[in-house]
Motif scaffolding. Sequence first.
Motif, PDB file in Angstrom:
ATOM      1  N   MET A   1       0.840  -1.207   0.000  1.00  0.00           N
ATOM      2  CA  MET A   1       0.000   0.000   0.000  1.00  0.00           C
ATOM      3  C   MET A   1       0.870   1.250   0.000  1.00  0.00           C
ATOM      4  SD  MET A   1      -3.365  -0.508   2.352  1.00  0.00           S
ATOM      5  CE  MET A   1      -2.645  -1.288   3.782  1.00  0.00           C
ATOM      6  N   LYS A   2       0.419   2.272  -0.704  1.00  0.00           N
ATOM      7  CA  LYS A   2       1.174   3.521  -0.737  1.00  0.00           C
ATOM      8  C   LYS A   2       0.982   4.282   0.568  1.00  0.00           C
ATOM      9  CE  LYS A   2       0.707   4.028  -5.727  1.00  0.00           C
ATOM     10  NZ  LYS A   2      -0.009   4.725  -6.794  1.00  0.00           N
ATOM     11  N   LYS A   3       1.931   5.204   0.814  1.00  0.00           N
ATOM     12  CA  LYS A   3       1.874   5.969   2.065  1.00  0.00           C
ATOM     13  C   LYS A   3       0.603   6.807   2.158  1.00  0.00           C
ATOM     14  CE  LYS A   3       6.684   6.300   3.462  1.00  0.00           C
ATOM     15  NZ  LYS A   3       7.846   7.180   3.667  1.00  0.00           N
ATOM     16  N   LYS A   4       0.180   7.344   0.998  1.00  0.00           N
ATOM     17  CA  LYS A   4      -1.032   8.170   0.979  1.00  0.00           C
ATOM     18  C   LYS A   4      -2.263   7.351   1.370  1.00  0.00           C
ATOM     19  CE  LYS A   4      -0.052  11.912  -2.268  1.00  0.00           C
ATOM     20  NZ  LYS A   4      -0.327  12.448  -3.622  1.00  0.00           N
ATOM     21  N   VAL A   5      -2.310   6.136   0.833  1.00  0.00           N
ATOM     22  CA  VAL A   5      -3.448   5.241   1.128  1.00  0.00           C
ATOM     23  C   VAL A   5      -3.463   4.890   2.614  1.00  0.00           C
ATOM     24  CG1 VAL A   5      -4.499   3.001   0.588  1.00  0.00           C
ATOM     25  CG2 VAL A   5      -3.382   4.304  -1.217  1.00  0.00           C
ATOM     26  N   VAL A   6      -2.288   4.595   3.163  1.00  0.00           N
ATOM     27  CA  VAL A   6      -2.178   4.258   4.588  1.00  0.00           C
ATOM     28  C   VAL A   6      -2.612   5.445   5.439  1.00  0.00           C
ATOM     29  CG1 VAL A   6      -0.550   3.660   6.433  1.00  0.00           C
ATOM     30  CG2 VAL A   6      -0.353   2.548   4.214  1.00  0.00           C
ATOM     31  N   ALA A   7      -2.166   6.637   5.055  1.00  0.00           N
ATOM     32  CA  ALA A   7      -2.516   7.847   5.812  1.00  0.00           C
ATOM     33  C   ALA A   7      -4.024   8.094   5.765  1.00  0.00           C
ATOM     34  CB  ALA A   7      -1.768   9.044   5.233  1.00  0.00           C
ATOM     35  N   LEU A   8      -4.622   7.926   4.593  1.00  0.00           N
ATOM     36  CA  LEU A   8      -6.068   8.124   4.434  1.00  0.00           C
ATOM     37  C   LEU A   8      -6.841   7.086   5.249  1.00  0.00           C
ATOM     38  CD1 LEU A   8      -8.296   9.698   2.783  1.00  0.00           C
ATOM     39  CD2 LEU A   8      -8.215   7.780   1.185  1.00  0.00           C
ATOM     40  N   PHE A   9      -6.378   5.860   5.175  1.00  0.00           N
ATOM     41  CA  PHE A   9      -7.004   4.750   5.900  1.00  0.00           C
ATOM     42  C   PHE A   9      -6.998   5.027   7.414  1.00  0.00           C
ATOM     43  CE2 PHE A   9      -6.046   0.779   8.221  1.00  0.00           C
ATOM     44  CZ  PHE A   9      -7.228   0.114   8.025  1.00  0.00           C
ATOM     45  N   LEU A  10      -5.825   5.406   7.925  1.00  0.00           N
ATOM     46  CA  LEU A  10      -5.709   5.678   9.362  1.00  0.00           C
ATOM     47  C   LEU A  10      -6.528   6.901   9.767  1.00  0.00           C
ATOM     48  CD1 LEU A  10      -1.932   4.938  10.031  1.00  0.00           C
ATOM     49  CD2 LEU A  10      -3.873   3.605  10.793  1.00  0.00           C
ATOM     50  N   THR A  11      -6.585   7.902   8.893  1.00  0.00           N
ATOM     51  CA  THR A  11      -7.379   9.103   9.192  1.00  0.00           C
ATOM     52  C   THR A  11      -8.854   8.752   9.329  1.00  0.00           C
ATOM     53  OG1 THR A  11      -5.813  10.350   7.851  1.00  0.00           O
ATOM     54  CG2 THR A  11      -7.845  11.475   8.436  1.00  0.00           C
ATOM     55  N   VAL A  12      -9.370   7.970   8.374  1.00  0.00           N
ATOM     56  CA  VAL A  12     -10.790   7.567   8.418  1.00  0.00           C
ATOM     57  C   VAL A  12     -11.078   6.795   9.709  1.00  0.00           C
ATOM     58  CG1 VAL A  12     -12.537   6.109   7.300  1.00  0.00           C
ATOM     59  CG2 VAL A  12     -11.102   7.571   5.912  1.00  0.00           C
ATOM     60  N   VAL A  13     -10.190   5.854  10.037  1.00  0.00           N
ATOM     61  CA  VAL A  13     -10.380   5.035  11.242  1.00  0.00           C
ATOM     62  C   VAL A  13     -10.365   5.907  12.496  1.00  0.00           C
ATOM     63  CG1 VAL A  13      -9.299   3.266  12.698  1.00  0.00           C
ATOM     64  CG2 VAL A  13      -9.517   2.894  10.240  1.00  0.00           C
ATOM     65  N   PHE A  14      -9.372   6.791  12.595  1.00  0.00           N
ATOM     66  CA  PHE A  14      -9.252   7.626  13.794  1.00  0.00           C
ATOM     67  C   PHE A  14     -10.403   8.616  13.913  1.00  0.00           C
ATOM     68  CE2 PHE A  14      -4.609   6.460  13.747  1.00  0.00           C
ATOM     69  CZ  PHE A  14      -4.623   5.844  14.990  1.00  0.00           C
ATOM     70  N   VAL A  15     -10.786   9.230  12.800  1.00  0.00           N
ATOM     71  CA  VAL A  15     -11.865  10.233  12.844  1.00  0.00           C
ATOM     72  C   VAL A  15     -13.192   9.576  13.238  1.00  0.00           C
ATOM     73  CG1 VAL A  15     -13.288  11.760  11.387  1.00  0.00           C
ATOM     74  CG2 VAL A  15     -10.814  11.895  11.262  1.00  0.00           C
ATOM     75  N   LEU A  16     -13.500   8.435  12.613  1.00  0.00           N
ATOM     76  CA  LEU A  16     -14.770   7.771  12.938  1.00  0.00           C
ATOM     77  C   LEU A  16     -14.761   7.215  14.365  1.00  0.00           C
ATOM     78  CD1 LEU A  16     -15.978   6.023   9.696  1.00  0.00           C
ATOM     79  CD2 LEU A  16     -17.314   7.490  11.148  1.00  0.00           C
TER      80      LEU A  16
ATOM     81  N   ASN B   1       1.903  -5.124   9.114  1.00  0.00           N
ATOM     82  CA  ASN B   1       1.354  -5.828  10.279  1.00  0.00           C
ATOM     83  C   ASN B   1       1.191  -4.895  11.481  1.00  0.00           C
ATOM     84  OD1 ASN B   1       0.395  -8.205  11.489  1.00  0.00           O
ATOM     85  ND2 ASN B   1       2.335  -8.462  12.545  1.00  0.00           N
ATOM     86  N   ASP B   2       2.128  -3.955  11.636  1.00  0.00           N
ATOM     87  CA  ASP B   2       2.051  -3.014  12.763  1.00  0.00           C
ATOM     88  C   ASP B   2       0.817  -2.109  12.646  1.00  0.00           C
ATOM     89  OD1 ASP B   2       3.227  -2.058  10.468  1.00  0.00           O
ATOM     90  OD2 ASP B   2       4.563  -0.640  11.487  1.00  0.00           O
ATOM     91  N   ILE B   3       0.514  -1.679  11.413  1.00  0.00           N
ATOM     92  CA  ILE B   3      -0.677  -0.821  11.198  1.00  0.00           C
ATOM     93  C   ILE B   3      -1.951  -1.611  11.518  1.00  0.00           C
ATOM     94  CG2 ILE B   3      -1.998   0.478   9.455  1.00  0.00           C
ATOM     95  CD1 ILE B   3       0.665   1.050   8.075  1.00  0.00           C
ATOM     96  N   PHE B   4      -1.926  -2.882  11.131  1.00  0.00           N
ATOM     97  CA  PHE B   4      -3.078  -3.757  11.395  1.00  0.00           C
ATOM     98  C   PHE B   4      -3.347  -3.842  12.899  1.00  0.00           C
ATOM     99  CE2 PHE B   4      -4.682  -7.993  12.412  1.00  0.00           C
ATOM    100  CZ  PHE B   4      -5.832  -8.032  11.638  1.00  0.00           C
ATOM    101  N   VAL B   5      -2.307  -4.075  13.670  1.00  0.00           N
ATOM    102  CA  VAL B   5      -2.450  -4.231  15.134  1.00  0.00           C
ATOM    103  C   VAL B   5      -2.913  -2.913  15.769  1.00  0.00           C
ATOM    104  CG1 VAL B   5      -1.191  -4.726  17.278  1.00  0.00           C
ATOM    105  CG2 VAL B   5      -0.746  -6.090  15.239  1.00  0.00           C
ATOM    106  N   ILE B   6      -2.322  -1.803  15.339  1.00  0.00           N
ATOM    107  CA  ILE B   6      -2.698  -0.487  15.896  1.00  0.00           C
ATOM    108  C   ILE B   6      -4.166  -0.189  15.585  1.00  0.00           C
ATOM    109  CG2 ILE B   6      -2.323   2.027  15.683  1.00  0.00           C
ATOM    110  CD1 ILE B   6       0.692   1.293  15.134  1.00  0.00           C
ATOM    111  N   THR B   7      -4.567  -0.420  14.331  1.00  0.00           N
ATOM    112  CA  THR B   7      -5.947  -0.119  13.915  1.00  0.00           C
ATOM    113  C   THR B   7      -6.943  -0.955  14.710  1.00  0.00           C
ATOM    114  OG1 THR B   7      -5.054   0.218  11.702  1.00  0.00           O
ATOM    115  CG2 THR B   7      -7.421   0.133  11.892  1.00  0.00           C
TER     116      THR B   7
END
Lengths: 89, 223
Positions: free
Chosen positions: A1-16, B100-106
């Motif tokens: 996964m690209k860094k942008k996708v990871v950042a967007l993914f984490l943002t959606v998860v954290f915001v929701l 894997n680290d992102i998976f665990v954190i999420t």
Amino acid sequence: MKKKVVALFLTVVFVLTAFSMYSMVSKVQADNAASIQCTTQGDFMPAPFEEVTVEKSSISNNQDMFCSIQGDIMPPPFEDDEDTTTSTK
Amino acid sequence: MIEFIQQYGAALLRPLVIIGWIFVYKKNTKYTYLTSFSLKYFICFFLIFIIWNIFAFSFSSNVLVARLIFLFFWILISIYEFYYILKALFLSFNAEKKHNDIFVITLSVLAIPVILAAILCHTNKTYNPVNTTDFYNMILLMLGTVIVLKNLLSYESFMENIESFFIYSGFVLYFGLHILASNVIPFGFRQNWFFAQYATLISLIYWLGSVYFIWKIRSRLSS
């Protein structure tokens, strides 16, 4: 996964998750109709909390009055129709 | 009859669906890694619900214990769903080992409101926290499932993942209907307390029907 996708993914998860926490904590003391019944997933729902009573509908048999079939714009309930007829006379 | 379907329909249909999907799993041995994972964990998803229902039946006479059991299994199934969809999402991106680290954190972050909601529900004697959290969970899960489906449809070997397609399209239906079910009161359906059961029932019928279609598609491909 690209860094942008990871950042967007984490943002959606954290915001929701933050929204979820905020809504949950702010509504925990609210004494409204939603607090009496469990509407989550599960086959057998737990019993309503005893402290709150369920508000009964004033309409005796509202199932027959509202059209619940497919279609984007539903026809008006029969009660409204009767009211209109009365007012035009 | 309607009351019987409302109360016991989903619980009675679950064993049928699990038998159907075990049949699907055993019928074919050559699966992709994603489909193999999806099938195994999908069967376990139903097993958790069946165990939940057995406990719910056994302790239905004691309201307090029944409520605690409900909250415990609600936490379990919510975290399991997050694990399942997240893992499928990472697998569909071929990023399972790399991130894997992102998976665990999420997963840890998503588990916090679920556990907190159950605790607040128990201590404050209100269903608001679980209802609210379940609503947000369903939005996240549906978003994740839609992305998994999008990735599945873009694969060249789509037919090899036909089981996964039916599983995740069923999950979109399940999560979508439960989003509606979480909002029966804001939408004004004051008497439709059984909306959540109907949402489950419709999804179960879809998954049961999928078994037949998978069987027909697989038979046609093998002949």
